[in-house]
Design a protein around this motif. Structure first.
Motif, PDB file in Angstrom:
ATOM      1  N   LEU A   1       4.249   8.652   3.848  1.00 15.44           N
ATOM      2  CA  LEU A   1       3.358   9.753   4.192  1.00 15.44           C
ATOM      3  C   LEU A   1       2.041   9.161   4.175  1.00 15.44           C
ATOM      4  CD1 LEU A   1       5.111  12.229   1.626  1.00 15.44           C
ATOM      5  CD2 LEU A   1       5.559  12.285   4.251  1.00 15.44           C
ATOM      6  N   ARG A   2       1.078  10.044   4.610  1.00 21.38           N
ATOM      7  CA  ARG A   2      -0.207   9.721   4.697  1.00 21.38           C
ATOM      8  C   ARG A   2      -0.903   9.176   3.401  1.00 21.38           C
ATOM      9  NH1 ARG A   2      -2.298  14.655   8.790  1.00 21.38           N
ATOM     10  NH2 ARG A   2      -1.352  13.677  10.582  1.00 21.38           N
ATOM     11  N   ASP A   3      -0.630   9.727   2.183  1.00 19.76           N
ATOM     12  CA  ASP A   3      -0.968   9.299   1.116  1.00 19.76           C
ATOM     13  C   ASP A   3      -0.317   8.068   0.411  1.00 19.76           C
ATOM     14  OD1 ASP A   3       1.634  10.218   0.375  1.00 19.76           O
ATOM     15  OD2 ASP A   3       0.806  12.059  -0.973  1.00 19.76           O
ATOM     16  N   GLY A   4       0.440   7.386   1.177  1.00 13.09           N
ATOM     17  CA  GLY A   4       1.310   6.122   0.765  1.00 13.09           C
ATOM     18  C   GLY A   4       2.555   6.175  -0.365  1.00 13.09           C
ATOM     19  N   ASN A   5       2.619   7.718  -0.313  1.00 14.70           N
ATOM     20  CA  ASN A   5       4.083   8.032  -0.721  1.00 14.70           C
ATOM     21  C   ASN A   5       5.182   8.038   0.095  1.00 14.70           C
ATOM     22  OD1 ASN A   5       3.521   8.495  -3.687  1.00 14.70           O
ATOM     23  ND2 ASN A   5       2.512  10.403  -3.041  1.00 14.70           N
ATOM     24  N   CYS A   6       6.345   7.559  -0.247  1.00 11.10           N
ATOM     25  CA  CYS A   6       7.418   7.306   0.727  1.00 11.10           C
ATOM     26  C   CYS A   6       8.326   8.510   0.505  1.00 11.10           C
ATOM     27  CB  CYS A   6       8.198   5.978   0.290  1.00 11.10           C
ATOM     28  SG  CYS A   6       7.437   4.571   0.934  1.00 11.10           S
ATOM     29  N   ARG A   7       8.886   8.968   1.510  1.00  4.69           N
ATOM     30  CA  ARG A   7       9.709  10.078   1.588  1.00  4.69           C
ATOM     31  C   ARG A   7      11.306   9.647   1.110  1.00  4.69           C
ATOM     32  NH1 ARG A   7       9.660  13.291   7.310  1.00  4.69           N
ATOM     33  NH2 ARG A   7      11.712  13.175   6.678  1.00  4.69           N
ATOM     34  N   ASP A   8      11.954  10.529   0.626  1.00  5.20           N
ATOM     35  CA  ASP A   8      13.373  10.036   0.134  1.00  5.20           C
ATOM     36  C   ASP A   8      14.183   9.691   1.322  1.00  5.20           C
ATOM     37  OD1 ASP A   8      12.810  10.120  -2.670  1.00  5.20           O
ATOM     38  OD2 ASP A   8      13.136  12.247  -2.745  1.00  5.20           O
TER      39      ASP A   8
ATOM     40  N   ASP B   1       3.616   0.847  10.462  1.00  7.32           N
ATOM     41  CA  ASP B   1       2.772   1.152   9.456  1.00  7.32           C
ATOM     42  C   ASP B   1       3.358   2.474   8.493  1.00  7.32           C
ATOM     43  OD1 ASP B   1       1.110  -0.966   9.970  1.00  7.32           O
ATOM     44  OD2 ASP B   1      -0.608   0.307  10.842  1.00  7.32           O
ATOM     45  N   ASN B   2       4.018   3.169   9.276  1.00 11.06           N
ATOM     46  CA  ASN B   2       4.634   4.324   8.706  1.00 11.06           C
ATOM     47  C   ASN B   2       6.098   4.066   8.053  1.00 11.06           C
ATOM     48  OD1 ASN B   2       5.759   4.217  10.990  1.00 11.06           O
ATOM     49  ND2 ASN B   2       5.677   6.288  11.611  1.00 11.06           N
TER      50      ASN B   2
ATOM     51  N   GLY C   1       0.740  -1.122   0.178  1.00 10.24           N
ATOM     52  CA  GLY C   1      -0.118  -0.241   0.027  1.00 10.24           C
ATOM     53  C   GLY C   1       0.882   1.357   0.045  1.00 10.24           C
ATOM     54  N   ILE C   2       1.969   1.141  -0.725  1.00  7.55           N
ATOM     55  CA  ILE C   2       2.802   2.446  -0.859  1.00  7.55           C
ATOM     56  C   ILE C   2       3.336   2.703  -2.182  1.00  7.55           C
ATOM     57  CG2 ILE C   2       3.930   1.806   1.445  1.00  7.55           C
ATOM     58  CD1 ILE C   2       6.395   0.863  -0.295  1.00  7.55           C
TER      59      ILE C   2
END
Length: 144
Positions: free
Chosen positions: A104-111, A85-86, A32-33
């Motif tokens: 992030l909350r929208d499922g995108n991962c930070r770098d 989960d984060n 889910g990411i």
């Protein structure tokens, strides 16, 4: 391209063959990411990197999926640790600590790359990107 840079930093790397785009897409669906572009790119070049002493510098897709799923679903871990989960784990330090991208909350991962300390459950920033993480890790600037 990142592989060539990594090979200038260490002669002790063992690379697997590339992961397919479909396998990377399936990993993202399963967890889910949305992986950082640098991770997607690296996985498309190699589905796993072992360092000196077979250290998991980059886990293969199956391990990324299996370990993250296990950490998120373990009933025992719910009593021991903050939720996972984060985070999306992608490699380890060889001592039980693991490296991860924050989600992030929208499922995108930070770098950014963080390390999870398995002894005290802390999560600490170690690098602003995957490229910098590998450079700092392989040259000893990051120690855990």
């Amino acid at each position: 391209m990142l592989i060539k840079h990594l090979q200038t930093l260490s002669n002790d790397l063992t690379l697997s063959g590339p992961a397919s785009g479909e396998d990377i897409d399936q990993l993202e669906r399963d967890l889910g990411i949305r992986c950082p572009d640098t991770l997607r790119s690296l996985l498309s070049e190699t589905n796993g990197i072992l360092g000196e002493y077979e250290l998991g510098l980059l886990w293969d897709i199956e391990r990324i999926k299996d370990d993250n799923t296990a950490f998120r679903q373990s009933e025992d871990f719910k009593d021991l640790y903050m939720p996972f989960d984060n985070l999306v784990f992608f490699g380890d330090a060889g001592n039980g600590d693991q490296f991860a991208f924050p989600i992030l909350r929208d499922g995108n991962c930070r770098d950014d790359v963080f390390v999870w300390n398995h002894e005290d459950d802390s999560r600490s920033w170690v690098a602003p990107s995957l490229e910098v993480f590998y450079e700092w890790w392989l040259t000893g600037r990051i120690t855990v």
